[in-house]
Design a protein around this motif. Structure first.
Motif, PDB file in Angstrom:
ATOM      1  N   THR A   8     -22.337  16.790 -19.917  1.00  0.00           N
ATOM      2  CA  THR A   8     -22.079  16.057 -21.155  1.00  0.00           C
ATOM      3  C   THR A   8     -20.902  15.121 -20.897  1.00  0.00           C
ATOM      4  O   THR A   8     -20.290  15.142 -19.815  1.00  0.00           O
ATOM      5  N   GLU A   9     -20.556  14.349 -21.900  1.00  0.00           N
ATOM      6  CA  GLU A   9     -19.402  13.457 -21.755  1.00  0.00           C
ATOM      7  C   GLU A   9     -18.125  14.238 -21.448  1.00  0.00           C
ATOM      8  O   GLU A   9     -17.223  13.712 -20.808  1.00  0.00           O
ATOM      9  N   HIS A  10     -18.072  15.489 -21.862  1.00  0.00           N
ATOM     10  CA  HIS A  10     -16.889  16.321 -21.598  1.00  0.00           C
ATOM     11  C   HIS A  10     -16.767  16.689 -20.117  1.00  0.00           C
ATOM     12  O   HIS A  10     -15.704  17.102 -19.667  1.00  0.00           O
ATOM     13  N   ASP A  11     -17.852  16.534 -19.355  1.00  0.00           N
ATOM     14  CA  ASP A  11     -17.861  16.881 -17.935  1.00  0.00           C
ATOM     15  C   ASP A  11     -17.599  15.690 -17.012  1.00  0.00           C
ATOM     16  O   ASP A  11     -17.605  15.842 -15.796  1.00  0.00           O
ATOM     17  N   LYS A  50     -19.438   7.060 -18.565  1.00  0.00           N
ATOM     18  CA  LYS A  50     -19.898   7.147 -19.953  1.00  0.00           C
ATOM     19  C   LYS A  50     -21.000   6.117 -20.202  1.00  0.00           C
ATOM     20  O   LYS A  50     -22.012   6.432 -20.839  1.00  0.00           O
TER      21      LYS A  50
END
Length: 169
Positions: A8-11, A50
């Motif tokens: 995800t964007e958090h990764d 991103k």
């Protein structure tokens, strides 16, 4: 045990960190330090990653240890590449300590299985013509189907083989 999960964007910082650890070793004898630095910033800044996920339809998968949660590497791919029923592997990199342990094969196999589920009949990838990974891809069933020289800006070129692997449903 190795777990493969969709990033995800958090990764994105994990992906960036793996790239920054891997690229100097992978490309140190192939590309100049200035080209490595340029390409890392171009492709692995958090904003670039991103954009790849949110607007370019790239999906990243992370391989990690089920026990320690340590990350080993990643693959990114895109279904229906250029409007064709083919999946393009854009990136696959493993930390040097993880290479030769089957992690790369697991990532490729996972992408291939997802591609088949998506009704895509081939995997495509580009690899630097001088990269030792060419033999790895050939062992996994990829064949060289062409050459491509890509101007990436700032006076740098990517000099690649285009490789393809047919997929069976």
């Amino acid at each position: 045990m190795i777990t493969i999960t969709e990033a995800t964007e958090h990764d994105l910082s994990i992906i960036r960190d793996i790239a920054y650890q891997t690229w100097p070793i992978t490309f140190g004898e192939i590309l100049s330090p200035s080209q490595i630095s340029y390409m890392l910033e171009m492709m692995y800044s958090l904003d670039a990653l991103k954009t790849q996920i949110t607007t370019q339809n790239h999906v990243f998968l992370l391989a990690r240890s089920s026990n320690t949660k340590e990350h080993f590497g990643y693959v990114s791919y895109e279904f229906d590449y250029k409007g064709q029923p083919r999946t393009k592997i854009h990136k696959i990199y493993l930390l040097p300590a993880s290479q030769g342990k089957g992690v790369g094969r697991l990532l490729i196999d996972k992408a291939a299985g997802l591609a088949v589920d998506h009704k895509n009949g081939q995997l495509l990838l580009n690899v630097n013509r001088h990269n030792k990974a060419v033999q790895f891809y050939e062992r996994l069933g990829f064949s060289i189907i062409g050459n491509e020289t890509i101007d990436i800006g700032d006076g740098f070129l990517m000099d690649d083989f285009v490789m393809e692997k047919p997929l069976s449903p």
